[in-house]
Design a protein around this motif. Structure first.
Motif, PDB file in Angstrom:
ATOM      1  N   VAL A   1       0.853  -1.191   0.000  1.00  0.00           N
ATOM      2  CA  VAL A   1       0.000   0.000   0.000  1.00  0.00           C
ATOM      3  C   VAL A   1       0.891   1.245   0.000  1.00  0.00           C
ATOM      4  CG1 VAL A   1      -1.953   1.117   1.133  1.00  0.00           C
ATOM      5  CG2 VAL A   1      -1.628  -1.350   1.394  1.00  0.00           C
ATOM      6  N   GLU A   2       0.421   2.263  -0.705  1.00  0.00           N
ATOM      7  CA  GLU A   2       1.055   3.586  -0.655  1.00  0.00           C
ATOM      8  C   GLU A   2      -0.033   4.614  -0.369  1.00  0.00           C
ATOM      9  OE1 GLU A   2       3.664   6.738  -3.371  1.00  0.00           O
ATOM     10  OE2 GLU A   2       3.259   4.687  -4.089  1.00  0.00           O
ATOM     11  N   ILE A   3       0.158   5.325   0.744  1.00  0.00           N
ATOM     12  CA  ILE A   3      -0.793   6.372   1.149  1.00  0.00           C
ATOM     13  C   ILE A   3      -0.137   7.724   0.863  1.00  0.00           C
ATOM     14  CG2 ILE A   3      -2.187   7.311   3.028  1.00  0.00           C
ATOM     15  CD1 ILE A   3      -2.990   4.514   2.276  1.00  0.00           C
ATOM     16  N   ALA A   4      -0.848   8.583   0.152  1.00  0.00           N
ATOM     17  CA  ALA A   4      -0.336   9.922  -0.159  1.00  0.00           C
ATOM     18  C   ALA A   4      -0.275  10.759   1.127  1.00  0.00           C
ATOM     19  CB  ALA A   4      -1.223  10.591  -1.206  1.00  0.00           C
ATOM     20  N   PRO A   5       0.517  11.827   1.132  1.00  0.00           N
ATOM     21  CA  PRO A   5       0.614  12.662   2.344  1.00  0.00           C
ATOM     22  C   PRO A   5      -0.735  13.189   2.837  1.00  0.00           C
ATOM     23  CG  PRO A   5       2.390  13.222   0.836  1.00  0.00           C
ATOM     24  CD  PRO A   5       1.485  12.277   0.100  1.00  0.00           C
ATOM     25  N   ASP A   6      -1.700  13.384   1.939  1.00  0.00           N
ATOM     26  CA  ASP A   6      -3.007  13.882   2.377  1.00  0.00           C
ATOM     27  C   ASP A   6      -3.942  12.779   2.867  1.00  0.00           C
ATOM     28  OD1 ASP A   6      -3.388  12.606  -0.005  1.00  0.00           O
ATOM     29  OD2 ASP A   6      -4.538  14.236  -0.942  1.00  0.00           O
ATOM     30  N   GLY A   7      -3.496  11.527   2.898  1.00  0.00           N
ATOM     31  CA  GLY A   7      -4.300  10.417   3.387  1.00  0.00           C
ATOM     32  C   GLY A   7      -5.047   9.652   2.317  1.00  0.00           C
ATOM     33  N   SER A   8      -4.961  10.050   1.063  1.00  0.00           N
ATOM     34  CA  SER A   8      -5.644   9.338  -0.011  1.00  0.00           C
ATOM     35  C   SER A   8      -4.809   8.128  -0.453  1.00  0.00           C
ATOM     36  CB  SER A   8      -5.891  10.288  -1.193  1.00  0.00           C
ATOM     37  OG  SER A   8      -4.648  10.763  -1.697  1.00  0.00           O
ATOM     38  N   LEU A   9      -5.498   7.190  -1.075  1.00  0.00           N
ATOM     39  CA  LEU A   9      -4.831   5.964  -1.544  1.00  0.00           C
ATOM     40  C   LEU A   9      -4.135   6.251  -2.862  1.00  0.00           C
ATOM     41  CD1 LEU A   9      -4.371   2.883  -1.167  1.00  0.00           C
ATOM     42  CD2 LEU A   9      -6.455   2.524  -2.501  1.00  0.00           C
ATOM     43  N   ALA A  10      -2.819   6.054  -2.892  1.00  0.00           N
ATOM     44  CA  ALA A  10      -2.051   6.306  -4.107  1.00  0.00           C
ATOM     45  C   ALA A  10      -1.801   5.027  -4.895  1.00  0.00           C
ATOM     46  CB  ALA A  10      -0.713   6.967  -3.760  1.00  0.00           C
ATOM     47  N   ARG A  11      -1.629   3.878  -4.208  1.00  0.00           N
ATOM     48  CA  ARG A  11      -1.332   2.623  -4.921  1.00  0.00           C
ATOM     49  C   ARG A  11      -1.748   1.440  -4.048  1.00  0.00           C
ATOM     50  NH1 ARG A  11       3.380  -0.434  -4.907  1.00  0.00           N
ATOM     51  NH2 ARG A  11       4.430   1.241  -3.746  1.00  0.00           N
ATOM     52  N   LEU A  12      -2.236   0.396  -4.701  1.00  0.00           N
ATOM     53  CA  LEU A  12      -2.630  -0.834  -4.001  1.00  0.00           C
ATOM     54  C   LEU A  12      -2.301  -2.019  -4.905  1.00  0.00           C
ATOM     55  CD1 LEU A  12      -4.071  -2.124  -1.520  1.00  0.00           C
ATOM     56  CD2 LEU A  12      -6.178  -2.053  -2.866  1.00  0.00           C
ATOM     57  N   ASP A  13      -1.301  -2.796  -4.500  1.00  0.00           N
ATOM     58  CA  ASP A  13      -0.872  -3.961  -5.272  1.00  0.00           C
ATOM     59  C   ASP A  13      -1.054  -5.226  -4.421  1.00  0.00           C
ATOM     60  OD1 ASP A  13      -0.121  -2.283  -7.351  1.00  0.00           O
ATOM     61  OD2 ASP A  13       1.937  -2.079  -6.592  1.00  0.00           O
ATOM     62  N   THR A  14      -1.505  -6.289  -5.063  1.00  0.00           N
ATOM     63  CA  THR A  14      -1.664  -7.581  -4.384  1.00  0.00           C
ATOM     64  C   THR A  14      -0.374  -8.373  -4.526  1.00  0.00           C
ATOM     65  OG1 THR A  14      -4.035  -7.619  -4.852  1.00  0.00           O
ATOM     66  CG2 THR A  14      -3.009  -9.707  -4.271  1.00  0.00           C
ATOM     67  N   LEU A  15       0.249  -8.717  -3.410  1.00  0.00           N
ATOM     68  CA  LEU A  15       1.469  -9.520  -3.441  1.00  0.00           C
ATOM     69  C   LEU A  15       1.143 -11.016  -3.534  1.00  0.00           C
ATOM     70  CD1 LEU A  15       3.591  -7.620  -0.760  1.00  0.00           C
ATOM     71  CD2 LEU A  15       3.579  -7.342  -3.247  1.00  0.00           C
ATOM     72  N   TRP A  16       0.203 -11.460  -2.762  1.00  0.00           N
ATOM     73  CA  TRP A  16      -0.282 -12.844  -2.846  1.00  0.00           C
ATOM     74  C   TRP A  16      -1.655 -12.933  -2.170  1.00  0.00           C
ATOM     75  CZ3 TRP A  16      -1.262 -14.554   2.001  1.00  0.00           C
ATOM     76  CH2 TRP A  16      -0.462 -14.123   3.059  1.00  0.00           C
ATOM     77  N   SER A  17      -2.367 -13.990  -2.493  1.00  0.00           N
ATOM     78  CA  SER A  17      -3.707 -14.170  -1.950  1.00  0.00           C
ATOM     79  C   SER A  17      -4.018 -15.668  -1.915  1.00  0.00           C
ATOM     80  CB  SER A  17      -4.748 -13.438  -2.798  1.00  0.00           C
ATOM     81  OG  SER A  17      -6.065 -13.743  -2.356  1.00  0.00           O
ATOM     82  N   THR A  18      -4.684 -16.098  -0.875  1.00  0.00           N
ATOM     83  CA  THR A  18      -5.115 -17.488  -0.755  1.00  0.00           C
ATOM     84  C   THR A  18      -6.613 -17.659  -0.986  1.00  0.00           C
ATOM     85  OG1 THR A  18      -5.472 -17.288   1.639  1.00  0.00           O
ATOM     86  CG2 THR A  18      -3.280 -17.971   0.906  1.00  0.00           C
ATOM     87  N   SER A  19      -7.318 -16.574  -1.239  1.00  0.00           N
ATOM     88  CA  SER A  19      -8.753 -16.642  -1.472  1.00  0.00           C
ATOM     89  C   SER A  19      -9.166 -15.467  -2.335  1.00  0.00           C
ATOM     90  CB  SER A  19      -9.524 -16.619  -0.138  1.00  0.00           C
ATOM     91  OG  SER A  19     -10.913 -16.461  -0.354  1.00  0.00           O
ATOM     92  N   ALA A  20      -9.798 -15.794  -3.464  1.00  0.00           N
ATOM     93  CA  ALA A  20     -10.272 -14.730  -4.348  1.00  0.00           C
ATOM     94  C   ALA A  20     -11.367 -13.917  -3.669  1.00  0.00           C
ATOM     95  CB  ALA A  20     -10.775 -15.329  -5.659  1.00  0.00           C
ATOM     96  N   LYS A  21     -12.193 -14.585  -2.862  1.00  0.00           N
ATOM     97  CA  LYS A  21     -13.258 -13.880  -2.157  1.00  0.00           C
ATOM     98  C   LYS A  21     -12.691 -12.910  -1.132  1.00  0.00           C
ATOM     99  CE  LYS A  21     -17.621 -13.247  -1.092  1.00  0.00           C
ATOM    100  NZ  LYS A  21     -18.580 -12.646  -2.077  1.00  0.00           N
ATOM    101  N   ALA A  22     -11.656 -13.332  -0.408  1.00  0.00           N
ATOM    102  CA  ALA A  22     -11.043 -12.440   0.577  1.00  0.00           C
ATOM    103  C   ALA A  22     -10.422 -11.221  -0.097  1.00  0.00           C
ATOM    104  CB  ALA A  22      -9.997 -13.197   1.385  1.00  0.00           C
ATOM    105  N   GLU A  23      -9.766 -11.423  -1.223  1.00  0.00           N
ATOM    106  CA  GLU A  23      -9.180 -10.277  -1.930  1.00  0.00           C
ATOM    107  C   GLU A  23     -10.275  -9.341  -2.443  1.00  0.00           C
ATOM    108  OE1 GLU A  23      -6.207  -9.313  -5.723  1.00  0.00           O
ATOM    109  OE2 GLU A  23      -6.754 -11.385  -5.201  1.00  0.00           O
ATOM    110  N   GLN A  24     -11.363  -9.900  -2.957  1.00  0.00           N
ATOM    111  CA  GLN A  24     -12.457  -9.070  -3.464  1.00  0.00           C
ATOM    112  C   GLN A  24     -13.077  -8.231  -2.358  1.00  0.00           C
ATOM    113  OE1 GLN A  24     -15.711 -11.350  -5.013  1.00  0.00           O
ATOM    114  NE2 GLN A  24     -16.970  -9.557  -5.481  1.00  0.00           N
TER     115      GLN A  24
END
Length: 287
Positions: free
Chosen positions: A152-175
């Motif tokens: 995760v990368e959070i911008a200085p103002d608190g907004s979401l700048a980036r979200l990358d999935t490194l790994w997941s064991t459940s498609a439902k959990a990621e969704q």
């Protein structure tokens, strides 16, 4: 006058004769033969048993079979019958395990997290992960349970700048985690006023909770990360790498640092011990 002597002899002879006569009478009475009285004749009658019937004649003896006669063949044993199949019975269904979502962080908790600058804004990162999990709902045992790890990368103002999935064991959990991140309200600015980059694992399982971290060791310097001292890029001069330890804090910096430390709870202590057991005591650095 006769002489007294012959008279005495005569008297003696008479006494002897009388005495002998008495003895003889007693003996004769004892020796007399007594004839028994006649006994009446008795007739003896013999009763013979009735004549038994003549037994039937015995059947003639059958001569034994000759030794060379072949034995009759044995009858084949009956074939085993296959037992009737037993209808399978379904085991009793057990209710799946569930775990409710944690409470959503309050505005006061977010305000304290926005002021915590130690350990890469540790309190801010934990509050962000707790907020995401609270919006995902109840975790139910089954194929949808699992975990997902984001960068995760959070911008200085608190907004979401980036979200990358490194790994997941459940498609439902990621969704569910991505939907929760999109639904989060505006966050406070980062504590350092700079972009905040971190990795976070969100667990959506009915048996695991992400407890609060410990803060009591956050004023101590970070342990140096391991790096291979023999690594070589093939171009630079070969030299053994060495990491210098971080400089110690001054007394004033340590006093300011200790002011930021919140009071640790019993839940934080137990969560830290559980994490150390899961990691095999390989590291004592709290997240």
């Amino acid at each position: 006058m006769p002489s007294p002597r012959p008279l005495r002899l005569l008297l003696a002879a008479l006494l002897v004769a009388v005495h002998a006569w008495g003895l003889w009478g007693i003996s004769a009475d004892r020796l007399a033969v007594r004839v028994p009285p006649p006994v009446a004749k008795q007739e003896v009658v013999m009763i013979l048993p009735a004549a038994s019937p003549t037994p039937p004649p015995e059947p003639p003896l059958t001569p034994p079979p000759p030794k060379h006669q072949a034995k009759p063949p044995k009858a084949a044993p009956p074939l085993p019958t296959k037992p009737a199949p037993i209808a399978p019975t379904d085991p009793p269904k057990k209710a799946p395990a569930t775990l409710a979502a944690p409470a959503t962080p309050s505005a006061e908790e977010w305000a304290l997290a926005g002021q915590y600058t130690l350990k890469n804004s540790k309190r801010y990162r934990h509050t962000w992960g707790q907020h995401v999990r609270s919006l995902m709902g109840t975790a139910v045992e089954g194929p949808d349970q699992g975990a997902v790890r984001f960068e995760v990368e959070i911008a200085p103002d608190g907004s979401l700048a980036r979200l990358d999935t490194l790994w997941s064991t459940s498609a439902k959990a990621e969704q569910l985690a991505r939907q929760a991140i999109q639904q989060m309200p505006p966050l406070p600015p980062t504590p350092t006023g700079k972009p905040l980059v971190f990795q976070r694992t969100v667990s959506f399982q009915p048996f695991e909770t992400d407890g609060p971290p410990l803060y009591k060791n956050d004023c101590q310097p970070d342990a140096p990360r391991f790096s291979n001292p023999f690594a070589w890029d093939g171009q630079a001069a070969q030299a053994r790498g060495h990491q210098a330890p971080p400089p110690p804090m001054s007394p004033q910096e340590l006093a300011e640092c200790l002011k930021q430390l919140p009071k640790d709870s019993l839940e934080a202590e137990s969560a830290q011990m559980r994490r150390q057991l899961e990691q095999g005591w390989s590291s004592t650095i709290s997240r």
